[in-house]
Design an enzyme around this catalytic site. Structure first.
Site, PDB file in Angstrom:
ATOM      1  CG  ASP A   8      34.107  21.369  37.992  1.00 12.71           C
ATOM      2  OD1 ASP A   8      33.397  22.386  37.999  1.00 12.71           O
ATOM      3  OD2 ASP A   8      35.342  21.393  38.167  1.00 12.71           O
ATOM      4  CG  ASP A  10      36.936  25.963  34.298  1.00 15.71           C
ATOM      5  OD1 ASP A  10      36.774  25.778  33.078  1.00 15.71           O
ATOM      6  OD2 ASP A  10      36.585  27.017  34.868  1.00 15.71           O
TER       7      ASP A  10
END
Length: 179
Positions: A8, A10
């Protein structure tokens, strides 16, 4: 076993914000994350990103601004000797009911299809329950980090995900992974 790790963005690679990361100046790498990606690359691992970017669908930033953010990430990572092979993102807002927005596994299926691999033994590192849900639904092996929304995720309902490995940050994941 495919030498691939899905991250991922952020909260795993860079600091997250409830106000969204809307410009390159707001994008700031979490200490050790870029070095960790570089270490994965040096060990022969391909690294790709799977990220919800609903700020696009919400009109908070443009596709050009998103590309500028990613250019900053690529530049800083290359200075550490690392690379991200591809970035897969969902541009939709939550109410658009798409298949690519995590917790749905569409981004992961897209990664598997484009790279021509099965995700069965692929680690996927995230900081939210929806990251874990999408990874598991696609057959990947989820890992949770405490950075970003990770602590909030741990204090919430983790039913069905109690067996997921948890690490302080991406650097700790890679330390363990490469031992």
């Amino acid at each position: 076993m495919p030498k691939l790790v899905i991250l991922d963005r952020d909260g795993v690679i860079n600091y997250d914000s409830d106000e969204y990361i809307k410009s390159p100046c707001e994008w700031k790498a979490i200490p050790g994350s870029l070095e960790a990606i570089s270490r994965l690359n040096q060990a022969g691992y391909r690294v790709v990103v799977a990220s919800n970017q609903s700020g696009l669908g919400r009109g908070l930033f443009t596709l050009d601004e998103l590309h500028q953010i990613h250019q900053k990430m690529y530049k800083e990572l290359s200075e550490m000797g690392g690379t991200i092979e591809a970035i897969f993102f969902c541009p939709h807002s939550p109410n658009e009911d798409c298949q690519c927005r995590k917790p749905r596994p569409g981004l992961f299926y897209d990664i598997a299809k484009r790279l021509g691999i099965a995700l069965m033994n692929v680690w996927a590192v995230g900081d939210s329950l929806r990251d874990l849900q999408a990874a598991r639904a696609a057959g990947a092996k989820p890992i949770l980090v405490r950075t970003g929304k990770g602590l909030r995720t741990l204090s919430g309902n983790m039913a069905g995900f109690e067996d997921v490995p948890v690490y302080d940050d991406l650097a700790a994941v890679v330390d363990n992974f490469l031992e």
